[in-house]
Design a protein around this motif. Sequence first.
Motif, mmCIF file in Angstrom:
data_model
loop_
_atom_site.group_PDB
_atom_site.id
_atom_site.type_symbol
_atom_site.label_atom_id
_atom_site.label_comp_id
_atom_site.label_asym_id
_atom_site.label_seq_id
_atom_site.Cartn_x
_atom_site.Cartn_y
_atom_site.Cartn_z
ATOM 1 N N VAL A 33 38.218 65.005 30.119
ATOM 2 C CA VAL A 33 37.342 64.101 30.864
ATOM 3 C C VAL A 33 37.807 62.696 30.509
ATOM 4 C CG1 VAL A 33 34.991 63.241 31.148
ATOM 5 C CG2 VAL A 33 35.376 65.666 30.733
ATOM 6 N N VAL A 34 38.029 61.871 31.532
ATOM 7 C CA VAL A 34 38.526 60.521 31.278
ATOM 8 C C VAL A 34 37.395 59.519 31.522
ATOM 9 C CG1 VAL A 34 40.223 58.789 31.998
ATOM 10 C CG2 VAL A 34 40.849 61.224 31.942
ATOM 11 N N VAL A 35 37.290 58.535 30.641
ATOM 12 C CA VAL A 35 36.300 57.467 30.806
ATOM 13 C C VAL A 35 37.076 56.151 30.788
ATOM 14 C CG1 VAL A 35 34.288 56.319 29.785
ATOM 15 C CG2 VAL A 35 34.508 58.812 29.661
ATOM 16 N N VAL A 36 36.791 55.262 31.741
ATOM 17 C CA VAL A 36 37.583 54.033 31.800
ATOM 18 C C VAL A 36 36.749 52.763 31.755
ATOM 19 C CG1 VAL A 36 39.572 54.989 33.025
ATOM 20 C CG2 VAL A 36 37.612 54.104 34.325
ATOM 21 N N SER A 37 37.410 51.722 31.284
ATOM 22 C CA SER A 37 36.906 50.365 31.359
ATOM 23 C C SER A 37 37.434 49.775 32.668
ATOM 24 C CB SER A 37 37.442 49.621 30.143
ATOM 25 O OG SER A 37 37.128 48.271 30.227
ATOM 26 N N ALA A 38 37.139 48.510 32.910
ATOM 27 C CA ALA A 38 37.665 47.851 34.104
ATOM 28 C C ALA A 38 39.100 47.396 33.848
ATOM 29 C CB ALA A 38 36.794 46.652 34.448
ATOM 30 N N VAL A 39 39.842 47.117 34.913
ATOM 31 C CA VAL A 39 41.190 46.547 34.766
ATOM 32 C C VAL A 39 41.067 45.253 33.945
ATOM 33 C CG1 VAL A 39 43.048 45.407 36.052
ATOM 34 C CG2 VAL A 39 42.053 47.548 36.927
ATOM 35 N N ALA A 40 42.053 45.005 33.082
ATOM 36 C CA ALA A 40 41.999 43.839 32.195
ATOM 37 C C ALA A 40 41.630 42.561 32.950
ATOM 38 C CB ALA A 40 43.356 43.652 31.509
ATOM 39 N N GLY A 41 40.700 41.831 32.424
ATOM 40 C CA GLY A 41 40.312 40.541 33.003
ATOM 41 C C GLY A 41 39.239 40.617 34.082
ATOM 42 N N VAL A 42 39.019 41.814 34.648
ATOM 43 C CA VAL A 42 38.105 41.928 35.790
ATOM 44 C C VAL A 42 36.643 41.675 35.383
ATOM 45 C CG1 VAL A 42 37.126 43.580 37.431
ATOM 46 C CG2 VAL A 42 39.593 43.342 37.231
ATOM 47 N N THR A 43 36.222 42.217 34.235
ATOM 48 C CA THR A 43 34.819 42.017 33.835
ATOM 49 C C THR A 43 34.555 40.534 33.572
ATOM 50 O OG1 THR A 43 34.949 44.193 32.822
ATOM 51 C CG2 THR A 43 32.987 42.916 32.349
ATOM 52 N N ASN A 44 35.491 39.873 32.902
ATOM 53 C CA ASN A 44 35.321 38.437 32.668
ATOM 54 C C ASN A 44 35.199 37.685 33.990
ATOM 55 O OD1 ASN A 44 35.393 38.661 29.926
ATOM 56 N ND2 ASN A 44 37.529 38.057 29.711
ATOM 57 N N PHE A 45 36.054 38.078 34.931
ATOM 58 C CA PHE A 45 36.010 37.435 36.253
ATOM 59 C C PHE A 45 34.631 37.639 36.902
ATOM 60 C CE2 PHE A 45 36.356 38.322 40.843
ATOM 61 C CZ PHE A 45 36.626 37.037 41.288
ATOM 62 N N LEU A 46 34.117 38.849 36.845
ATOM 63 C CA LEU A 46 32.831 39.156 37.484
ATOM 64 C C LEU A 46 31.677 38.406 36.810
ATOM 65 C CD1 LEU A 46 33.288 42.995 38.021
ATOM 66 C CD2 LEU A 46 33.215 41.224 39.801
ATOM 67 N N VAL A 47 31.717 38.372 35.469
ATOM 68 C CA VAL A 47 30.654 37.674 34.739
ATOM 69 C C VAL A 47 30.667 36.191 35.124
ATOM 70 C CG1 VAL A 47 29.904 36.931 32.432
ATOM 71 C CG2 VAL A 47 30.591 39.303 32.811
ATOM 72 N N GLY A 48 31.886 35.617 35.190
ATOM 73 C CA GLY A 48 32.014 34.212 35.569
ATOM 74 C C GLY A 48 31.515 33.978 36.992
ATOM 75 N N ALA A 49 31.944 34.840 37.908
ATOM 76 C CA ALA A 49 31.598 34.668 39.323
ATOM 77 C C ALA A 49 30.089 34.777 39.536
ATOM 78 C CB ALA A 49 32.328 35.708 40.165
ATOM 79 N N ALA A 50 29.485 35.781 38.923
ATOM 80 C CA ALA A 50 28.056 36.007 39.141
ATOM 81 C C ALA A 50 27.201 34.958 38.442
ATOM 82 C CB ALA A 50 27.664 37.405 38.653
ATOM 83 N N GLY A 51 27.796 34.244 37.484
ATOM 84 C CA GLY A 51 27.048 33.224 36.761
ATOM 85 C C GLY A 51 27.130 31.842 37.418
ATOM 86 N N GLU A 52 27.979 31.709 38.450
ATOM 87 C CA GLU A 52 28.118 30.407 39.129
ATOM 88 C C GLU A 52 26.806 30.011 39.804
ATOM 89 O OE1 GLU A 52 30.589 28.193 39.561
ATOM 90 O OE2 GLU A 52 31.970 29.300 38.263
ATOM 91 N N LYS A 53 26.599 28.698 39.898
ATOM 92 C CA LYS A 53 25.373 28.230 40.552
ATOM 93 C C LYS A 53 25.382 28.656 42.030
ATOM 94 C CE LYS A 53 22.408 24.294 40.053
ATOM 95 N NZ LYS A 53 22.478 23.101 40.896
ATOM 96 N N ASN A 54 26.475 28.309 42.682
ATOM 97 C CA ASN A 54 26.615 28.757 44.076
ATOM 98 C C ASN A 54 27.771 29.736 44.135
ATOM 99 O OD1 ASN A 54 24.621 26.968 45.207
ATOM 100 N ND2 ASN A 54 26.087 25.335 44.698
ATOM 101 N N ILE A 55 27.466 30.965 44.397
ATOM 102 C CA ILE A 55 28.538 31.959 44.413
ATOM 103 C C ILE A 55 29.344 31.831 45.712
ATOM 104 C CG2 ILE A 55 29.069 34.435 44.418
ATOM 105 C CD1 ILE A 55 26.597 34.931 42.794
ATOM 106 N N ASP A 56 30.666 31.811 45.543
ATOM 107 C CA ASP A 56 31.540 31.813 46.713
ATOM 108 C C ASP A 56 31.779 33.294 47.058
ATOM 109 O OD1 ASP A 56 33.653 31.736 48.473
ATOM 110 O OD2 ASP A 56 35.119 31.049 46.985
ATOM 111 N N TYR A 57 30.841 33.864 47.815
ATOM 112 C CA TYR A 57 30.869 35.318 48.046
ATOM 113 C C TYR A 57 32.208 35.806 48.597
ATOM 114 C CZ TYR A 57 25.860 35.157 47.191
ATOM 115 O OH TYR A 57 24.647 34.972 46.607
ATOM 116 N N LYS A 58 32.662 35.113 49.664
ATOM 117 C CA LYS A 58 33.915 35.549 50.313
ATOM 118 C C LYS A 58 35.082 35.480 49.337
ATOM 119 C CE LYS A 58 33.414 35.342 55.189
ATOM 120 N NZ LYS A 58 32.931 34.317 56.136
ATOM 121 N N GLY A 59 35.139 34.371 48.585
ATOM 122 C CA GLY A 59 36.233 34.175 47.623
ATOM 123 C C GLY A 59 36.225 35.260 46.554
ATOM 124 N N VAL A 60 35.055 35.564 46.041
ATOM 125 C CA VAL A 60 34.941 36.583 44.988
ATOM 126 C C VAL A 60 35.397 37.944 45.518
ATOM 127 C CG1 VAL A 60 33.327 37.845 43.506
ATOM 128 C CG2 VAL A 60 33.060 35.379 43.807
#
Length: 449
Positions: A33-60
């Motif tokens: 059984v395999v368990v995975v994390s996200a591709v390197a850097g992706v979680t940081n990117f998501l945390v940053g994007a979702a924390g923005e005051k105005n999210i650039d939805y299309k860009g994200v």
Amino acid sequence: MLTVMKFGGSSMASPEAFRRVANIIASTEGNKVVVVSAVAGVTNFLVGAAGEKNIDYKGVLKTFSEKHLEIAEQLFDEKQIVKFLEEFKVRMETFEKALRGDRTDPYYMDAISSSGERFSSLILAHLLISMGEDSVALTSAAAGIRSAGLPLSGYADLKRTKADVNMKVRPMLEQGIIPVITGFYGMNADDRPLTFGRGGSDYSGAVIANALKADELQIWTDVDGFMSADPRLVTDAVPIKEMNYGEAAELAYFGAKVLHPRTIEPARQRHVPVRVKNTFNPESPGTFIHHLRGPQNGMLMSVAAKTDLSIITISSAEIAYRPRIVARIIEKFAENNVIIYSISTSLSTVAFLLHNNDVQQILNQLNNLIEKDIEKINVKSDVALVCCVGDDLLSKCGVSGDIFSVVKEVGTNVEMISEGASDSSLNFVVPMEMLVSTVRALHAQFVRE
Ligand code: ASP
Ligand code: MG
């Protein structure tokens, strides 16, 4: 033989890395059984994007989708990519819906930050299929990982997870399928994604291993396992070949950033041995963690360090006779979900060790307590915790004497001590500037190959 294999983000940073991982999986015998994390850097990117005051939805959405498509395009032929894209699109729709969801929802960040795992797992499952393996990508919901607790710091509901995972995943194993499951989160009682804290997919691996009572849990990362000290501080640090659960848990919690600190407990509960391995150096034996003690030549197995901590000392006359005040102070830590790394009391003071980042929040809270209850609050910031780990330290006579005589030779002033809470570790606090020399001296004296 059933092996749960967990792969971290750096093990899946590029198409080549994915290939390496898939080969490791394919060459492992028995059920997997395999368990995975996200591709390197992706979680940081998501945390940053979702924390923005105005999210650039299309860009994200664009950046996120391109990141995964670039990898997929290099791994799959035309036929395979068509199949991959079918599932990819469905998952992108779910992601977009979550991203555009209600940002005031307390679980919003959990839903967004855990999205990377749903794509890394999809790529890996399709890669295994393209190699002729039978594999399927499962979200935590589809696999039956159940969670509970507060946003961004959940824990697994092991009982419900065990029931669900056995119902959903076990039959696949019997058919020879390799499930590739999303790490990092489980579904809470309201069926919402709830994450286990950063780095939590190690813990997900242990939760699955617990549920299925696996024969082994393998944590594949980018180092050769646990070391006798942080190699950046101690150049002659050596890899630790074997440890028991207690030692590994203390070490993971107090310093070594090899494993998510909660990983050991679900494995220990069902006696599942844990092997920490290096994806980039699979020949290296890594660290084997089980219920027996490993061979240990010196008095200590490892000297770890945790930096960026502060001591808050609260003074009030005869506080020791007023446990209710102490309880109310501790309640403030609990309400704010602040981890206490150590507590020490005297007749008129209580001292707490906590992360630098949590200090201001706690001070604000303590100021709300009735003034007459507290006379003075002192903060000493920028201290570090030295964590000496070894087997059965508590019952050996002279251990602390030996350790502190070395500390004295270095000329380090000890600010706080914690001994006796665990029989595998002796911890004490030193000023940050004395950390390196203290750790080096202890390592040289007590850790022997
Ligand atoms: N991807 C998540 C994180 O970066 C979980 C993990 O890596 O284990 O925190
Ligand atoms: Mg990660």
